[in-house]
Design an enzyme around this catalytic site. Structure first.
Site, PDB file in Angstrom:
ATOM      1  N   HIS A  19      -7.720 -16.322   7.648  1.00 35.96           N
ATOM      2  CA  HIS A  19      -7.162 -17.515   6.996  1.00 35.96           C
ATOM      3  C   HIS A  19      -5.791 -17.215   6.386  1.00 35.96           C
ATOM      4  CE1 HIS A  19      -7.468 -21.407   4.856  1.00 35.96           C
ATOM      5  NE2 HIS A  19      -6.760 -20.785   3.925  1.00 35.96           N
ATOM      6  N   GLU A  20      -5.726 -16.151   5.612  1.00 39.13           N
ATOM      7  CA  GLU A  20      -4.456 -15.804   4.968  1.00 39.13           C
ATOM      8  C   GLU A  20      -3.426 -15.316   5.987  1.00 39.13           C
ATOM      9  OE1 GLU A  20      -3.946 -16.729   2.037  1.00 39.13           O
ATOM     10  OE2 GLU A  20      -6.045 -17.218   1.648  1.00 39.13           O
ATOM     11  N   HIS A  23      -1.497 -18.325   7.235  1.00 45.52           N
ATOM     12  CA  HIS A  23      -0.413 -18.702   6.325  1.00 45.52           C
ATOM     13  C   HIS A  23       0.748 -17.711   6.430  1.00 45.52           C
ATOM     14  CE1 HIS A  23      -2.699 -21.845   4.449  1.00 45.52           C
ATOM     15  NE2 HIS A  23      -3.582 -21.040   3.893  1.00 45.52           N
TER      16      HIS A  23
END
Length: 362
Positions: A19-20, A23
């Site tokens: 997820h990170e 980003h």
């Protein structure tokens, strides 16, 4: 216990990292400076500095974050650094960076499902009949337990879902079923009846039925790598719709809030699936990855969905919200998130308490 701990660390660690990473990669691609890439919240335990980015592990393992230059509205940014500041990017670029996290979890789900389907195959609940309801259209037509439905109105059936969907779609008229019984192909004419039944959320609905249930027998269909990708994308789309619909049903109180689970429930399920085998564990990880993507897209401040909502609002208003408005929204969002976390932890703990001790288990 060791299996549960290790499997939980793997599931949460991989999902948060991916997820990170979404980003992070989007920010780097669009020229935004990333100051910190952290797994976990709170005090920094250890890490390594590479260029302008601090890659670290933090004390509280339930989450992670990517800190970008200019992400904090109160942060002062030098004129020379504005081109690399998140706050000074266009709405389109900021939307892309925010959405990259949930999208990364979606992609991970597709990849994991593809691996499972390509290696193991596609599990399907077959069309073997388990029970026939008394005085039902199926019983009156002569259908029996252990019959296997091969066709309805000339349409070949691969799985029980195909059978159910065909009856629902064409069930207002008589149906011609081709059934396999003890090696023989038999034909039956069945006229469905519209009755009240429960859907997966426990709601009462009316739909055509013939009065049969599945035996619960599964078959595994071997598929090519290409078709594994196709089926994994279909499953991801179906799960995404189901998870969003589940949120709606929770808000409507159709589903009780006691059905919610948190990290403890995930840990229990991760340990169980790991003991069942690698394919089960990967499939479970894919489910949780899609769930995490949907959760992050909810329009709650402090979640990605809240940021998306504010950015879309900014695009419509042609100006951002004031600092005071953002601060108020963040406080409300944090309060909602903390309350939700406390509630799911309560549910998890109550599930661990044996029944019969005077405390109702959810």
């Amino acid at each position: 216990m060791a299996t549960t701990i290790v499997s939980t660390v793997i599931v949460l660690g991989v999902l948060i990292f991916i997820h990170e990473l979404g980003h992070f990669l989007a920010a780097r691609k669009l020229g935004v400076t990333v100051l910190r890439f952290s797994l976990g919240f709170g005090p920094r335990l250890f890490g390594v500095q590479r260029g302008e980015t601090d890659y670290c592990l933090s004390a509280v393992p339930l989450g992670g974050y990517v800190k970008m230059l200019g992400e904090d509205p109160e942060e002062a940014v030098d004129d020379g650094d504005r081109a690399q500041s998140f706050a000074h990017q266009s709405v389109r670029k900021r939307l892309a960076i925010v959405l990259a996290g949930p999208l990364a979890n979606m992609v991970l789900g597709i990849v994991l499902f593809t691996v499972v389907f390509a290696v193991y195959g596609l599990p399907r609940l077959n069309t073997e009949i388990g029970t026939v309801t008394r005085d039902s259209p199926a019983e009156r037509a002569g259908l029996l337990p252990n019959d296997k439905v091969l066709e309805i109105n000339g349409r070949q059936l691969k799985a029980w879902d195909d059978l159910s969907e065909t009856i629902q779609r064409e069930g207002l008229e008589p149906l011609v079923l081709v059934v396999e019984r003890e090696g023989q192909r038999l034909h039956f004419r069945v006229t469905p009846e519209v009755r009240e039944v429960k859907n997966i959320f426990g709601e009462t609905i009316q739909r055509p039925v013939i009065g049969i249930t599945a035996s619960g027998s599964f078959e595994v269909e071997k598929v090519s790598p290409f078709m594994a990708v196709v089926y994994s994308m279909k499953q991801t789309w179906s799960l995404t719709k189901l998870f969003f619909l589940t949120v709606v049903k929770l808000i409507q109180r159709v589903l009780p809030m006691e059905t919610l689970g948190g990290p403890i429930l995930i840990a229990q399920m991760a340990g169980q699936q790991a003991q069942e085998g690698l394919m089960n564990f990967l499939h479970f990880m894919g489910l949780i990855s899609i769930n995490l993507a949907v959760l992050n897209l909810l329009p709650i401040p402090v979640l990605d969905g809240g940021h998306v909502f504010f950015l879309l609002l900014e695009a419509v208003r042609r100006r951002p919200l004031s600092l005071r408005q953002l601060e108020m929204a963040q406080k409300v969002g944090m309060a909602v998130l903390i309350a939700l976390m406390v509630f799911v932890f309560y549910n998890d703990i109550m599930r661990l308490i044996p029944t019969g001790l005077g405390v109702p288990a959810p």
